[in-house]
Design an enzyme around this catalytic site. Sequence first.
Site, PDB file in Angstrom:
ATOM      1  NE  ARG A 201      -1.311   2.530   2.609  1.00 45.90           N
ATOM      2  CZ  ARG A 201      -0.649   3.619   2.972  1.00 45.90           C
ATOM      3  NH1 ARG A 201      -0.454   4.615   2.116  1.00 45.90           N
ATOM      4  NH2 ARG A 201      -0.149   3.732   4.196  1.00 45.90           N
ATOM      5  CG  ASP A 202       3.429   4.342   2.719  1.00 44.31           C
ATOM      6  OD1 ASP A 202       3.896   5.060   1.832  1.00 44.31           O
ATOM      7  OD2 ASP A 202       3.143   4.764   3.849  1.00 44.31           O
TER       8      ASP A 202
ATOM      9  CG  HIS B 152       2.499   6.563  -2.072  1.00 51.32           C
ATOM     10  ND1 HIS B 152       1.517   7.325  -2.657  1.00 51.32           N
ATOM     11  CD2 HIS B 152       2.075   6.333  -0.795  1.00 51.32           C
ATOM     12  CE1 HIS B 152       0.548   7.551  -1.782  1.00 51.32           C
ATOM     13  NE2 HIS B 152       0.860   6.958  -0.639  1.00 51.32           N
TER      14      HIS B 152
ATOM     15  CB  SER C 134       2.255  11.781   6.492  1.00 55.34           C
ATOM     16  OG  SER C 134       1.114  11.358   7.156  1.00 55.34           O
TER      17      SER C 134
ATOM     18  CG  HIS D 260       2.408   4.870   8.879  1.00 52.77           C
ATOM     19  ND1 HIS D 260       2.120   3.777   8.074  1.00 52.77           N
ATOM     20  CD2 HIS D 260       2.857   5.832   8.038  1.00 52.77           C
ATOM     21  CE1 HIS D 260       2.378   4.082   6.805  1.00 52.77           C
ATOM     22  NE2 HIS D 260       2.839   5.321   6.754  1.00 52.77           N
TER      23      HIS D 260
ATOM     24  CG  HIS E 204       6.911   7.811   5.845  1.00 57.42           C
ATOM     25  ND1 HIS E 204       7.012   7.294   4.584  1.00 57.42           N
ATOM     26  CD2 HIS E 204       5.605   7.693   6.196  1.00 57.42           C
ATOM     27  CE1 HIS E 204       5.815   6.883   4.172  1.00 57.42           C
ATOM     28  NE2 HIS E 204       4.947   7.109   5.132  1.00 57.42           N
TER      29      HIS E 204
ATOM     30  CE1 TYR F  33      -0.214  12.591   3.387  1.00 56.58           C
ATOM     31  CE2 TYR F  33      -0.395  12.803   1.011  1.00 56.58           C
ATOM     32  CZ  TYR F  33      -0.832  12.271   2.202  1.00 56.58           C
ATOM     33  OH  TYR F  33      -1.909  11.430   2.190  1.00 56.58           O
TER      34      TYR F  33
HETATM   35  C1  LIG Z   1      -2.311   8.263   1.958  1.00 63.86           C
HETATM   36  C2  LIG Z   1      -1.009   8.284   2.719  1.00 63.86           C
HETATM   37  O1  LIG Z   1       0.016   7.789   1.909  1.00 63.86           O
HETATM   38  C3  LIG Z   1      -1.134   7.539   4.026  1.00 63.86           C
HETATM   39  C4  LIG Z   1       0.190   7.334   4.665  1.00 63.86           C
HETATM   40  O2  LIG Z   1       0.768   6.276   4.604  1.00 63.86           O
HETATM   41  C5  LIG Z   1       0.837   8.463   5.335  1.00 63.86           C
HETATM   42  O3  LIG Z   1       0.218   9.528   5.489  1.00 63.86           O
HETATM   43  O4  LIG Z   1       2.009   8.291   5.692  1.00 63.86           O
HETATM   44 MN   LIG Z   2       2.920   6.456   4.914  1.00 61.01          MN
END
Ligand SMILES: C[C@H](O)CC(=O)C(=O)O
Ligand SMILES: [Mn+2]
Length: 344
Positions: free
Chosen positions: A17-18, A21, A171, A200, A202, A291
């Site tokens: 899912r991530d 991207h 994010s 979550h 990054h 983001y």
């Molecule tokens: C829609 C985003 O990619 C959700 C996510 O994984 C994030 O904000 O980090």
């Molecule tokens: Mn993410």
Amino acid sequence: MTEQTAEKIRITDSTLRDGSHAMAHRFTEEQVRGVVHALDSAGVEVIEVTHGDGLGGSSFNYGFSLEDDVKLVAAAVDEATQAKIAVLLLPGLGTVKDLKMAHDAGASVARVATHCTEADVSLQHFAAARELGMETVGFLMLSHRVGPEELAKQARIMVDGGAQCVYVVDSAGALVLGEAQERISALVKEIGHEAQVGFHGHQNLSLGVANSVLAQQNGARQIDGALCALGAGAGNSPTEVLVATFERLGIPTGVDVQGAMAAADDVVKPFLHRLPFADRGAITQGYAGVYSSFLLHAERAAERYGVPAHEILQKVGEAGYVGGQEDMIIDVALQLAAERDRAS
Ligand SMILES: C[C@H](O)CC(=O)C(=O)O
Ligand SMILES: [Mn+2]
């Protein structure tokens, strides 16, 4: 190896899912089956499968998927023997109808994501998910943008609406250690007796794993990762590193470390065109609070208008744009190009 007596945490893997991207949403069914098989065999309990921007994300603004989400969810469900398949939904982008279709395909965990100050837009989606009998998880995105108390109030809204866990979602990969810690603590204090708290991370400032450990130490019980860090920006906390680190700390995850490392090296790495990396663009995202999924959009605009991606991202951070405002990246690139032309 340390003896494991601590409370177990649950790892949710978001490679599919991530990582979408980072793959420009080009996952094939074969890749999905291979990754699910490897994660499921390693003991990962939850595997998220959706377009990077969730159900309904396949669009001109966010990027079209190669394969239909529901088809990939069905393939993942078919491949998994013990893992639950999760889907992400951003209200307004994904609808209750999309959620029902994902549920019909076998998805059993609904992760509903909103900007960190907009939890109230998730209420009908949590209600629908609970009615369908799905497990519910709230995702407060760009959590660095508000302080711990405000974030905890937003988590309260999600829990009152039916969320069984709420995540602090970094994010932008912008939270630096204590900043992650204090947000997790605030959520645990506010909702911990009724719901779980998750984290979550990054890797834009390379702190995803360290922040995840601090999250666990402050009461988070669900932690996200992605194999080979495959995710937006510099990627997510690598699942294989998370499980190895938690095992060294004596925190049970139920995931086999060798299995997770093999899944990363033998299954994901061979199909990657580029490994997630903290380059100038991604570091700028962590530094300026942008983001993570804006990275590829900024790189494309950079190439098209001949301005550096990191300069675009810096301006995007200063302007405070949030998910859904991908079109503003073009606007910023055009402004930078105009400034450059005036200067020359
Ligand atoms: C829609 C985003 O990619 C959700 C996510 O994984 C994030 O904000 O980090
Ligand atoms: Mn993410």
